[in-house]
Design an enzyme around this catalytic site. Structure first.
Site, PDB file in Angstrom:
ATOM      1  CG  ASP A   1      -1.955   1.057   1.218  1.00  0.00           C
ATOM      2  OD1 ASP A   1      -2.038   1.794   0.218  1.00  0.00           O
ATOM      3  OD2 ASP A   1      -2.696   1.164   2.212  1.00  0.00           O
TER       4      ASP A   1
ATOM      5  CG  ASP B   1      -2.996   3.765  -2.739  1.00  0.00           C
ATOM      6  OD1 ASP B   1      -4.105   3.209  -2.708  1.00  0.00           O
ATOM      7  OD2 ASP B   1      -2.500   4.337  -1.763  1.00  0.00           O
ATOM      8  CD  GLU B   2      -5.460  -1.264  -0.351  1.00  0.00           C
ATOM      9  OE1 GLU B   2      -5.717  -2.101   0.499  1.00  0.00           O
ATOM     10  OE2 GLU B   2      -6.265  -0.388  -0.715  1.00  0.00           O
TER      11      GLU B   2
HETATM   12 MG   LIG Z   1      -2.447   3.976   0.346  1.00  0.00          MG
END
Ligand SMILES: [Mg+2]
Length: 391
Positions: free
Chosen positions: A11, A105-106
């Site tokens: 993350d 974003d993960e």
């Molecule tokens: Mg994040």
């Protein structure tokens, strides 16, 4: 012998903020907020300096400004964040055979079988260092036997750290944490549990699963299992992701670009609603046309992550213009959306003021209750009228 399962969760730390800071180093080490311009905007991302003042993502921007009047507020740039997200995805795809993109974003990666646990930890640590060097963006990792525990471990490792939970240590790792730290715990169940004094995961671990199931149904059972470190959800790599598509075959072949466009709008709206109902955004759109001689042409485009009808209609319309070049009739038109990530309802984040998001939600609600035809854009309404006149 089967290797123990090993799932890595990756993350990026305060992603939008970090991307802005990478673009302009003057933005580093200061309270920085990303949000929209309207009075009702919320904080989409905030720097750790802002977090120490009590600012959180999802908080109204007005509240955040009150908490920290000197914070710099930037309007988000979804194009830049999408491009950066793709840059990260490409780097990870090269190095991880089984990669799931869970949000902008993960990511999750299945490292099972990678020289057992400690080999996997070493690989993950090296990967994290090379990400930081090559991308110049902070990132945190969590490693355990499944997705839920790894995601919680990442939360504990932030900012810019990593944490691994060895197999068998899930229960002691989770027990001191709040129930709220379980991903997808569901605000309704968690607040009910809190009212009953069940705030820490340790208490939840003591409650029989059968009781959780009786009191809260399937969601309650899953929450009870997650509290015990149990999560059967597999990592789903890209290639297994399906796309979402809609197409129309005309009763009579069409040659009028305006009419084609109207049909396209109806399809885009239908898919937009489907995306939103599944809490997803897409980053690729393909338009297909089939001429009356059955020649089929498609055009695809990468776009900034979106689930807005307006953006889908705009891109689909532009692709149609590029595609519809022959002066012949068309028998079929279609749209396909792919490159998904899951997303909170982000529509109002940057470009769309809050009232527009409310409009979408209201339209979706009506469509869910009364069917797809219940609410239509004025242009698609014309089309509907015309169709019923034809009948
Ligand atoms: Mg994040």
């Amino acid at each position: 012998m089967a290797f123990p399962p090993l799932v890595l969760h990756i993350d990026m730390d305060s992603f939008f903020v970090s991307v802005e800071q990478r673009r302009d180093a003057r933005l580093k080490n200061r309270p920085l907020l990303i949000g929209g311009h309207s009075a009702r905007s919320v904080v989409a991302s905030c720097s750790y300096e802002a977090r120490t003042l009590g600012i959180r993502s999802g908080m109204p921007l007005s509240t955040a400004r009150r908490l920290c009047p000197e914070a710099l507020v930037l309007r988000g740039d979804m194009d830049l964040y999408t491009r950066t997200s793709q840059e990260i995805t490409e780097l990870l795809q090269e190095r991880l055979p089984c990669l799931e993109k869970a949000s902008i974003d993960e990511f999750y990666a299945d490292l099972s079988g990678m020289e057992r646990f400690f080999g996997g930890i070493k690989y993950a640590q090296e990967l994290r260092q090379s990400m930081i060097q090559e991308l110049s963006l902070p990132v945190s990792f969590g490693l355990s036997i499944n997705k839920t525990v790894s995601k919680i471990a990442t939360g504990q490792a932030k900012p810019n750290g990593s944490k691994s939970v060895p197999q068998g240590q899930e229960i002691p790792f989770l027990s001191p944490l709040p129930v709220r730290s379980i991903p997808m715990a569901g605000p309704v169940i968690t607040s009910k549990l809190e009212n009953m004094g069940i705030i820490q995961i340790e208490r939840l671990q003591q409650i029989p699963l059968s009781w959780m199931s009786q009191a809260f149904g399937k969601q309650g059972l899953e929450l009870g299992q997650k509290a015990r470190g149990i999560d059967p959800m597999p990592v789903t790599p890209f290639r297994e992701q399906k796309s979402m598509s809609a197409e129309t075959t005309f009763d009579q072949d069409l040659a009028d670009p305006l009419e084609l466009r109207r049909h396209l709008i109806v399809l885009a709206e239908r898919l937009g609603q489907e995306l939103r109902s599944q809490n997803r955004m897409c980053s690729e759109i393909t338009v297909k046309i089939r001429y009356s001689d059955f020649q089929t042409h498609t055009k695809q485009r990468k776009i900034a992550f979106t689930c807005s009808d307006q953006m889908l209609i705009q891109h689909a319309g532009e692709l149609l213009k590029l595609l519809f070049v022959r002066r012949s009739r068309v028998r079929l038109i279609g749209i396909r959306l792919s490159g998904w990530v899951s997303a909170p309802p982000l529509l109002s984040l940057f470009d769309n003021p809050a009232p527009q998001q409310q409009l979408y939600q209201a339209m979706d609600k009506l469509r869910n209750r009364f069917g797809q035809g219940a609410v239509l854009r004025a242009t698609s309404l014309d089309l509907k009228k015309q169709k019923s006149q034809e009948q």
